[in-house]
Enzyme design. Sequence first.
Site, PDB file in Angstrom:
ATOM      1  N   LYS A  50       0.805  -1.196   0.000  1.00  0.00           N
ATOM      2  CA  LYS A  50       0.000   0.000   0.000  1.00  0.00           C
ATOM      3  C   LYS A  50       0.841   1.250   0.000  1.00  0.00           C
ATOM      4  O   LYS A  50       0.362   2.359  -0.212  1.00  0.00           O
ATOM      5  CB  LYS A  50      -0.887   0.015   1.271  1.00  0.00           C
ATOM      6  CG  LYS A  50      -1.776  -1.180   1.422  1.00  0.00           C
ATOM      7  CD  LYS A  50      -2.369  -1.204   2.866  1.00  0.00           C
ATOM      8  CE  LYS A  50      -3.112  -2.519   3.065  1.00  0.00           C
ATOM      9  NZ  LYS A  50      -3.356  -2.800   4.486  1.00  0.00           N
ATOM     10  N   GLY A  51       2.130   1.075   0.267  1.00  0.00           N
ATOM     11  CA  GLY A  51       3.022   2.214   0.514  1.00  0.00           C
ATOM     12  C   GLY A  51       3.128   3.217  -0.619  1.00  0.00           C
ATOM     13  O   GLY A  51       3.309   4.409  -0.381  1.00  0.00           O
ATOM     14  N   GLU A 106       7.621   2.394  -6.296  1.00  0.00           N
ATOM     15  CA  GLU A 106       7.785   1.900  -4.922  1.00  0.00           C
ATOM     16  C   GLU A 106       7.866   3.075  -3.952  1.00  0.00           C
ATOM     17  O   GLU A 106       8.350   4.152  -4.310  1.00  0.00           O
ATOM     18  CB  GLU A 106       9.096   1.097  -4.814  1.00  0.00           C
ATOM     19  CG  GLU A 106       8.910  -0.408  -4.827  1.00  0.00           C
ATOM     20  CD  GLU A 106       8.375  -0.969  -3.512  1.00  0.00           C
ATOM     21  OE1 GLU A 106       7.715  -0.231  -2.746  1.00  0.00           O
ATOM     22  OE2 GLU A 106       8.606  -2.156  -3.258  1.00  0.00           O
ATOM     23  N   ASP A 107       7.427   2.840  -2.731  1.00  0.00           N
ATOM     24  CA  ASP A 107       7.576   3.867  -1.699  1.00  0.00           C
ATOM     25  C   ASP A 107       9.030   3.982  -1.245  1.00  0.00           C
ATOM     26  O   ASP A 107       9.593   5.061  -1.190  1.00  0.00           O
ATOM     27  CB  ASP A 107       6.645   3.591  -0.513  1.00  0.00           C
ATOM     28  CG  ASP A 107       6.788   2.177   0.070  1.00  0.00           C
ATOM     29  OD1 ASP A 107       7.524   1.350  -0.505  1.00  0.00           O
ATOM     30  OD2 ASP A 107       6.141   1.904   1.095  1.00  0.00           O
ATOM     31  N   ASP A 110      14.672  -0.620   0.786  1.00  0.00           N
ATOM     32  CA  ASP A 110      15.426  -0.788   2.027  1.00  0.00           C
ATOM     33  C   ASP A 110      16.514  -1.834   1.775  1.00  0.00           C
ATOM     34  O   ASP A 110      17.579  -1.517   1.265  1.00  0.00           O
ATOM     35  CB  ASP A 110      14.403  -1.184   3.099  1.00  0.00           C
ATOM     36  CG  ASP A 110      14.968  -1.303   4.494  1.00  0.00           C
ATOM     37  OD1 ASP A 110      15.807  -0.475   4.860  1.00  0.00           O
ATOM     38  OD2 ASP A 110      14.557  -2.223   5.233  1.00  0.00           O
ATOM     39  N   LYS A 138      17.205   3.780   1.203  1.00  0.00           N
ATOM     40  CA  LYS A 138      18.120   3.783   2.349  1.00  0.00           C
ATOM     41  C   LYS A 138      19.365   3.009   1.928  1.00  0.00           C
ATOM     42  O   LYS A 138      19.455   1.804   2.181  1.00  0.00           O
ATOM     43  CB  LYS A 138      17.462   3.091   3.546  1.00  0.00           C
ATOM     44  CG  LYS A 138      16.364   3.911   4.195  1.00  0.00           C
ATOM     45  CD  LYS A 138      15.964   3.353   5.543  1.00  0.00           C
ATOM     46  CE  LYS A 138      14.799   2.428   5.436  1.00  0.00           C
ATOM     47  NZ  LYS A 138      14.176   2.096   6.754  1.00  0.00           N
ATOM     48  N   PHE A 159      13.630   4.464  10.386  1.00  0.00           N
ATOM     49  CA  PHE A 159      12.361   3.921   9.915  1.00  0.00           C
ATOM     50  C   PHE A 159      11.446   5.087   9.565  1.00  0.00           C
ATOM     51  O   PHE A 159      11.105   5.903  10.420  1.00  0.00           O
ATOM     52  CB  PHE A 159      11.711   2.998  10.945  1.00  0.00           C
ATOM     53  CG  PHE A 159      10.629   2.162  10.329  1.00  0.00           C
ATOM     54  CD1 PHE A 159      10.939   0.991   9.650  1.00  0.00           C
ATOM     55  CD2 PHE A 159       9.306   2.583  10.356  1.00  0.00           C
ATOM     56  CE1 PHE A 159       9.949   0.238   9.032  1.00  0.00           C
ATOM     57  CE2 PHE A 159       8.304   1.844   9.731  1.00  0.00           C
ATOM     58  CZ  PHE A 159       8.630   0.666   9.070  1.00  0.00           C
ATOM     59  N   ASP A 166       3.983   3.358   6.288  1.00  0.00           N
ATOM     60  CA  ASP A 166       3.347   3.087   7.576  1.00  0.00           C
ATOM     61  C   ASP A 166       4.293   2.474   8.576  1.00  0.00           C
ATOM     62  O   ASP A 166       5.348   1.948   8.235  1.00  0.00           O
ATOM     63  CB  ASP A 166       2.204   2.081   7.373  1.00  0.00           C
ATOM     64  CG  ASP A 166       2.748   0.670   7.118  1.00  0.00           C
ATOM     65  OD1 ASP A 166       3.533   0.512   6.153  1.00  0.00           O
ATOM     66  OD2 ASP A 166       2.429  -0.251   7.886  1.00  0.00           O
TER      67      ASP A 166
HETATM   68  P1  IMP Z   1      12.963  -4.187   1.290  1.00  0.00           P
HETATM   69  O1  IMP Z   1      12.506  -5.472   0.695  1.00  0.00           O
HETATM   70  O2  IMP Z   1      13.786  -4.424   2.534  1.00  0.00           O
HETATM   71  O3  IMP Z   1      13.698  -3.290   0.317  1.00  0.00           O
HETATM   72  O4  IMP Z   1      11.698  -3.425   1.829  1.00  0.00           O
HETATM   73  C1  IMP Z   1      10.677  -3.121   0.999  1.00  0.00           C
HETATM   74  C2  IMP Z   1       9.397  -2.706   1.680  1.00  0.00           C
HETATM   75  O5  IMP Z   1       9.485  -2.638   3.105  1.00  0.00           O
HETATM   76  C3  IMP Z   1       9.070  -1.292   1.253  1.00  0.00           C
HETATM   77  O6  IMP Z   1       8.407  -1.280   0.018  1.00  0.00           O
HETATM   78  C4  IMP Z   1       8.213  -0.829   2.402  1.00  0.00           C
HETATM   79  O7  IMP Z   1       6.874  -1.221   2.192  1.00  0.00           O
HETATM   80  C5  IMP Z   1       8.794  -1.514   3.610  1.00  0.00           C
HETATM   81  N1  IMP Z   1       9.749  -0.615   4.306  1.00  0.00           N
HETATM   82  C6  IMP Z   1      11.100  -0.657   4.283  1.00  0.00           C
HETATM   83  N2  IMP Z   1      11.642   0.332   5.016  1.00  0.00           N
HETATM   84  C7  IMP Z   1      10.594   1.038   5.489  1.00  0.00           C
HETATM   85  C8  IMP Z   1      10.512   2.231   6.296  1.00  0.00           C
HETATM   86  O8  IMP Z   1      11.500   2.862   6.732  1.00  0.00           O
HETATM   87  N3  IMP Z   1       9.251   2.662   6.567  1.00  0.00           N
HETATM   88  C9  IMP Z   1       8.126   2.028   6.109  1.00  0.00           C
HETATM   89  N4  IMP Z   1       8.168   0.925   5.354  1.00  0.00           N
HETATM   90  C10 IMP Z   1       9.391   0.432   5.047  1.00  0.00           C
HETATM   91 MG    MG Z   2       6.381  -1.179  -0.267  1.00  0.00          MG
END
Ligand code: IMP
Ligand code: MG
Length: 184
Positions: A50-51, A106-107, A110, A138, A159, A166
């Site tokens: 949903k981000g 994408e939002d 990470d 990040k 975060f 969210d």
């Molecule tokens: P990744 O797979 O670790 O790159 O994370 C991807 C998903 O985790 C993102 O699309 C977000 O939905 C969620 N996410 C990662 N970091 C944050 C944050 O700092 N705040 C909120 N959601 C996050």
């Molecule tokens: Mg996301």
Amino acid sequence: MGDPSPSSGTGGIGETLIESDRLHSRVAELGAEISADYAERDLVMVGVLKGALIFMADLMRELTVPCEIDLMAVSSYGSATDSSGVVRILKDLDTSVNGRDVLIVEDIVDSGLTLQYLLRNLKARDPASIEVCALLTKPERRRVETPIRYVGFEIPDRFAIGYGLDHAQRHRNLDYVAALEQDR
Ligand code: IMP
Ligand code: MG
């Protein structure tokens, strides 16, 4: 890292990371860049729920080229703040992207694990091209390198909440990006 556990639950709104004005002017810049790059192409923006909801809604209104949108929902987190590395499709696309120019919206990136999975999954559907637009990244947290063509802002290892992002489903409605209060 001192990750808040899902059960500790009451994360408040901490320091502002990106003010509303900066956010909106950067989204307009990204819209102009994407419009220039996608003239005469067959753009399908794939928002990741949903981000990416708020970001994509604003970004698409900055485009001066035709675009279609579709949505996917994946789960990679639950309510915790660290990636499990396990990605599950909760909602798939309604449309075929075969032969089309896909832009994943994408939002935040990470660890990069969700994006790596999405890229693999969507490439297998034979789009004409596939690129990524992420509002936030990040870099310090990256575990896998994935190409991100359009980046809104690089943020430190905090975060982030607000503007669609969210913590335990809260704070998506803030019109700016803040750090979660209990993070540090
Ligand atoms: P990744 O797979 O670790 O790159 O994370 C991807 C998903 O985790 C993102 O699309 C977000 O939905 C969620 N996410 C990662 N970091 C944050 C944050 O700092 N705040 C909120 N959601 C996050
Ligand atoms: Mg996301």
